[in-house]
Structure formats: C-alpha cells, structure tokens
Design an enzyme around this catalytic site. Structure first.
Site, PDB file in Angstrom:
ATOM      1  N   GLU A  49       0.862  -1.185   0.000  1.00 52.98           N
ATOM      2  CA  GLU A  49       0.000   0.000   0.000  1.00 52.98           C
ATOM      3  C   GLU A  49       0.893   1.227   0.000  1.00 52.98           C
ATOM      4  O   GLU A  49       1.815   1.335   0.808  1.00 52.98           O
ATOM      5  CB  GLU A  49      -0.859   0.046   1.266  1.00 52.98           C
ATOM      6  CG  GLU A  49      -2.056  -0.874   1.231  1.00 52.98           C
ATOM      7  CD  GLU A  49      -2.851  -0.802   2.524  1.00 52.98           C
ATOM      8  OE1 GLU A  49      -3.660  -1.707   2.743  1.00 52.98           O
ATOM      9  OE2 GLU A  49      -2.649   0.147   3.321  1.00 52.98           O
ATOM     10  N   ASP A  60      -5.894   9.106  10.440  1.00 55.09           N
ATOM     11  CA  ASP A  60      -4.546   8.660  10.805  1.00 55.09           C
ATOM     12  C   ASP A  60      -4.047   9.248  12.110  1.00 55.09           C
ATOM     13  O   ASP A  60      -4.334  10.389  12.454  1.00 55.09           O
ATOM     14  CB  ASP A  60      -3.564   9.029   9.683  1.00 55.09           C
ATOM     15  CG  ASP A  60      -3.731   8.109   8.486  1.00 55.09           C
ATOM     16  OD1 ASP A  60      -3.588   6.889   8.668  1.00 55.09           O
ATOM     17  OD2 ASP A  60      -4.028   8.613   7.387  1.00 55.09           O
TER      18      ASP A  60
END
Lengths: 264, 410
Positions: A49, A60
């Site tokens: 990824e 995040d």
C-alpha cells in the site's frame, strides 16, 4: 486473474498469510521512497500500500500524519505518487499495489483522470478512507472502467446490514480495521476481531486483510491467524523516520523479514 | 466534475435542499471514515425523529426564550442610517444572546439531541473559543462531561475564552497537529470521535461536517431568520430588500438566510473574510478565493493548492479563520440565490470602530466584516431600501486583538 487475486490464490495454495506493507509516498523524499518501495517485495511484502499524502488525514494517528507532512514538505504530489508506481513496475510485475488516501487530492486531480493514470502506471487497487459507499457512484464506475479494485473498509462498528452495503461493488479484498480508532494507536481485542470476522465471512467471499495497530511479529502472527493477510503501516513508517538515511532500506528489510516469517 | 445543475434546481419557491442523502446539489454528503458511518446514520435517524417531534421543539424554544434570551431584538440603526445616507439599516441583535453570540442557538439544539440519543459525553472543536464556550455552557447546564479541541496557537491567542471554558467545567485539549488552528482542531475532534463512537456526541460549531449536521445546525440557527421576518413585518409591514451576514463556516448567515431563501425578491449577501485581500494567499474566502473539494465530512469550497492540499486560512477574526464553508452556501452561490463578497481585515477594523462610536455597540470582528460591506452598499441604495444585517456576536473577546492592531497597550 488480477494481481491481487493471484496473490491471494498463491497465499492460499502455500497455506500462508499475506503481509501488506504500507509506506507513505514520498516519505522522507521521493528518491528514498522509490528505493524503499522497490525493496519491499524482496523483504517479504506480498502486497504494497502506498499512502497518497494529504494535509488533513483525519483517519490517521500522529505517525502517519507526520509522514504525510514530511513528504509534502519535500515536494510530494499525487502526480509523483503515481510516478512511483510506474518506476516500481519497471522491475516488478507481480506484487500488487494499492494506493490509499483521502478524497480531496483525487478530486483536485480529477477522478476520471486519476483512475486512468494509475491504471496506466500499473496500480491494482485504491482505498479512499473518507469516501463511504454512499458517496462512491462515480468512483465505482471509473474503477470498473479501468480494472482497478475499489478496496473497502469494514470496522468493529460494521453490523451485518452494513456489510452488504460495503461489499457491494467492492473487489480485491476487504480491509478490516481492527480497532475503533485511528492508525497506529491501540491494539485490537483478538476475541472480538475473531468473532466479527467470522460473521463477516458469512456475507462476503473477499479475502480479508486486517490492519490498524499491528506493530510486531507477534501482533502479525495473532491477527494473521484470523484473516488472510495483515497490514503493517505505522511501525514501518516509524522506522523510516527513525533510521539514519543510509541504513533505512536495510533496517526496514530486517523488520519486514521478521514480520513475514511470523506469518509462516 | 462539478456539473452546473442550475437548470435542474429552482433557486426560488421550490428550494428544498438538501436531498435525503444530505446533498445540496453536488455539495454536502457524508465523507467520513467507515468507522463513523453507523454513528452518523444514527445521528441522522434521531434528528429526523426529533425534528418532527413538537415536544423537542417546545423544549428548544423554552430554553431559547428563558436561557438564551430570545427573541433577540431587531434594532433600527437610525444614527448609522442617517450617517451613511442611503438604505435603512437594521441589526439583528444576536450579540445580546447568553454567551455573547449566535453559537448558543445550535449548542442548545445539539445537546438536546445528544440527550435524546442517550449519549453520555460531548466533544467540540473551537477556533476563537466562542463555540467552545457555548458548548461548555450547555454541557454545564445538562451535566454532561465536555471536551473541547482547540489549536495550541488559538489557546495562546484566546486566553479569556480558554479560562471561561475551564470555569464552565470543560476539559481543553490543545491540538498541535498540522498548523494548530481551527481546521486541525476539527481533524482532532473527528479522530477522537472515531475512537469513542459508543458514548460520545460531537457538537459541531457551524453548518459544516457530514450530513445531517449542515441541515440540523441550519434548522437550529433559523430561529434568527424566522424572528427577523416576523419582527420586520411588525415594524415595516414587509420583507427586507437585502440581508447581509458574515461567513466563516456560515452558521449565523445560514440562520438569517434560510427562512428567506424562497422569498426570491430578497437579495442575500454573504461576506467572507478577505484577510489581506483575496488576491494574496492570506485570506479565508473559500468561495471567492477557493475551489471545490472534500474535507471534514463534506464536499464544498476550500482553500487549497492545485494538488488538493488544504491551505491555511487567514483572518483578523479567529471565528472566520477557516479554509472551508458550509455546503449549502456553496450551493446557494452556484445557483445564484446568494452573492458572496469579501471584506479585508482593515475594512472590518474600520467597521468595528465605526459601530462602537456611531451606535454604542462594540461588535465582534466577525460581524464587523458584514458591517463593512453594509457601509459600502448602504450609501448607494435608495432611502426606502431595507437592509438587515446579522450582528451575530459582541466584541468583548476581540478587544485585545483590536488594541494590538491599533498599537494600544491594555
């Protein structure tokens, strides 16, 4: 068969769980990031990824937020992230690449153009964390037109009604977020994850990769037993931040070998 | 990507946005992480139920009357009108509300919904601290633990409001990620919410965020426009000709505008913060100086670079210092129902000083932007033209900023 399908088939036939490695595109700078990217499959990454840096990554934790800031401060753009994929494909045609990020840079790039360009560069899938299925009609169409898998997230808050909405038009694999939280923070409750994934399996045949909060080979082993693959992100990104530049590829290599070995 | 759907949607009597998925034309929607989706959908369910329940509104209006002090007066600013020499200028006095601004209107509404949903604690973001103070206030009233996310930079700039929130019992979490201002506080509140979905309600501070927030907050703030309509009818026997309000995220403006959107003879003007000028990169004018994008759960207009990275806003007014705008404003702009203009820091400061001397009202720097635009247009309009401006906050909080700007030590 797509690269992603092929990878999960191989893992199954070898009776092995997959290792998905996440790095932020352009972290700490473009050249180093390309070097790191090219090294990942040799260390044992089954699927890669690449984060598309965004200024405001609301899903995040601090580790990945800061990686995005480092990359952007060093001039990273979405165009350059796509260029990374192209450079990777110069000498690797088998390891799948999934681009992961947020809606706004893709919107600014132009959604149709984005899917055309990433397909052309050799990417296999896309995860857009802040765009739920309800807002995805155009994305689904562009992804299909360009043979790109639109990878969906399921979470501990996903009930059996919602899983149908999530997996409709999803392809490639299902990304299971093992905690209610942001990346790189808490660790998951194994029993709950296990029970929930069993439930999800009754509703989808997609392979399941488990991510968020997986840091050590032991975490990888525990979570690997519950899914088809595990995703390690913040722990690797942290190494990229901490290791001296001359040693970053080697340090990362050792870390990934250990994670990969733990998965059998 | 952004199709112009002008022809498909009536800007007038048939205006009925948003649709059932929270879309105002191409704007709005629910752009949140999957973990939040079930919660967002349950907020929407509860809101649908509450808005059709007369008992919910009885409770809202009872508190609006006795706790906030509504209705706020509609004041004919005779001195200003004479001095500017043109249109009749009215102020909707939402600066007289409890806590000193319009924010309390949507905080009361949202805390009532949180209670109805059985949520146990409240989180909020704040920039200047006005929404944080209003949220801490309703949390004190309803005995709900309250956590306010505030940029570390803003905590330094807004010490009096930080102290107020603490007095009211709120916990303040300094946000150092990103640039440490309002947009980062909102990012952090969303991150916290993802990790506390079970027991926590997020009281958002403007007509922004994922559906149903823009609609819900608009409907709570619409008390402003609804009162205005009735009050002006009593005073003048007719509708106003022009409405003017300042816009950061756009909650006070949406509150004044919405009850008039279907009255197509009423001209609607939103005033964005032009900072050092929209031709510079130091402003907060998302419509006049930004482009369409996705952030904080919604599609709307944002300040961003060509790579889609969000850029910092700048305004003398911390309450307008936000790089986005509520999705309904984006839509009202695109369909031509409202006009969006900008006013610079310096112009707003002139408006601030003028109102203090001319009317004996020290306005907040936010409505000083709206007033600066009134100063521009009123002299050009006939004497029978009626302007209503939303005086949405008082200036006590801003005296330090203004003193510094004027080179005065206090």
């Amino acid at each position: 068969m797509t690269r992603i399908q092929n990878t999960f088939e191989t893992l199954k036939s070898e009776n092995r769980k997959g290792l998905v490695t996440f790095i932020m595109g352009g972290d700490p700078d473009f050249e180093t990031s390309v070097e790191i990217l090219k090294s990942l499959p040799h260390a044992g990454a089954d699927l890669i990824e690449i984060g598309m840096p965004f200024s405001d990554p609301v899903a995040d934790g601090p580790v990945i937020q800061n990686a995005a800031i480092r990359a952007l401060e060093n001039g990273m753009t979405l165009k350059k992230t796509i260029e990374m994929v192209r450079l990777f494909r110069e000498d690797n045609t088998s390891t799948p690449i999934v681009l992961m990020g947020y809606s706004n840079p893709i919107h600014a790039y132009g959604e149709k153009q984005f899917f055309e360009d990433i397909a052309d560069a050799g990417a296999d899938g896309v995860i857009i964390v802040d765009t739920p299925p309800e807002e995805s009609a155009d994305l689904v169409a562009h992804a299909k037109d360009n043979h790109i898998d639109l990878v969906r997230l399921a979470t501990p808050t996903t009930d059996l009604d919602r899983i149908g909405i999530i997996t409709n038009n999803a392809s490639g694999f299902l990304y299971y977020v093992s905690i209610t939280g942001i990346t790189g923070t808490a660790s998951a409750n194994t029993e709950q994850v296990s029970a929930h994934i069993e439930q999800l399996r009754t509703k989808t045949d997609l392979p399941i990769a488990i991510g968020f909060g997986i840091k050590t080979p032991q975490d990888a082993k525990t979570m690997g037993a519950l899914g088809d693959a595990v995703v390690v992100g913040s722990a690797l990104v942290n190494t990229i931040k901490e290791a001296p530049k001359s040693e970053v590829v080697e340090t990362l290599h050792k870390q990934i070998v250990a994670l990969s070995n733990a998965l059998g | 990507m952004m199709k112009n759907t002008k022809t498909q949607h009536s800007a007038g009597e048939n205006y009925n946005a948003p649709d059932e998925n929270g879309h105002f034309g191409p704007y709005g929607g629910r752009y949140v992480a999957e973990t939040l989706m079930p919660l967002i959908l349950s907020v929407e369910e509860s809101w649908k139920d509450a808005k059709n329940d007369p008992k919910f509104w009885d409770e809202f209006h009872a508190l609006a009357k006795d706790y906030i002090g509504r209705p706020s007066p509609l004041y004919f600013a005779e001195e200003t009108t004479k001095d500017l020499g043109g249109a009749k200028v009215y102020f909707k006095r939402d600066e007289l509300n409890h806590t000193g601004a319009h924010k309390i209107n949507h905080c009361i509404g949202q805390v009532l919904l949180a209670k109805r949903m059985g949520k146990k604690r409240i989180i909020a973001e704040t920039g200047a601290g006005q929404h944080g103070v209003a949220t801490a206030t309703v949390c004190a009233l309803f005995k709900m633990p309250c956590t306010v996310f505030m940029g570390a930079e803003d905590i330094e700039r807004q010490k009096p409001n930080v102290f107020r929130m603490k007095l009211l019992g709120a916990e303040i979490v300094p946000v150092t990620s990103g640039s440490g201002t309002l947009k980062d506080a909102m990012n952090e509140a969303l991150r916290h919410w993802v990790a506390h979905v079970d027991d926590t309600f997020y009281i958002i501070g403007t007509v922004a965020g994922p559906h149903p927030y823009p609609e819900m907050i608009r409907d709570f703030q619409s008390v402003i426009g609804t009162e205005t309509k009735q009050q002006l009818m009593e005073k003048e026997g007719r509708l106003p000709d022009t409405l003017v309000a300042c816009i950061g995220g756009g909650s006070n403006a949406m509150g004044l505008f919405h009850p008039f959107v279907q009255d197509t003879d009423v001209k609607i003007i939103g005033v964005e913060a032009g900072g050092h000028g929209v031709h510079t990169n130091q402003h907060a004018a998302s419509i006049t100086g930004g482009s369409s994008g996705v952030l904080h759960g919604m599609k709307s207009y944002y300040l961003q670079n060509e790579d889609g990275q969000i850029q910092e806003a700048h305004s003398i007014s911390a309450g307008l210092d936000y790089p986005g705008i509520g999705p309904e404003h984006a839509w009202l702009n695109d369909i031509g129902r409202a006009d969006y203009v900008s006013v610079t820091d310096d112009e707003a400061l002139e408006g601030f000083k003028y109102l203090a001397r001319m009317e004996g009202i020290i306005p907040a720097l936010e409505p000083s932007h709206a007033f600066a635009h009134v100063m521009k247009i009123a002299p050009t309009l006939p004497k029978d033209h009626i302007i209503v401006m939303n005086l949405c906050g008082r200036g006590d909080k801003d005296i330090f900023t203004v003193a510094e700007k004027l080179g005065v030590e206090i």
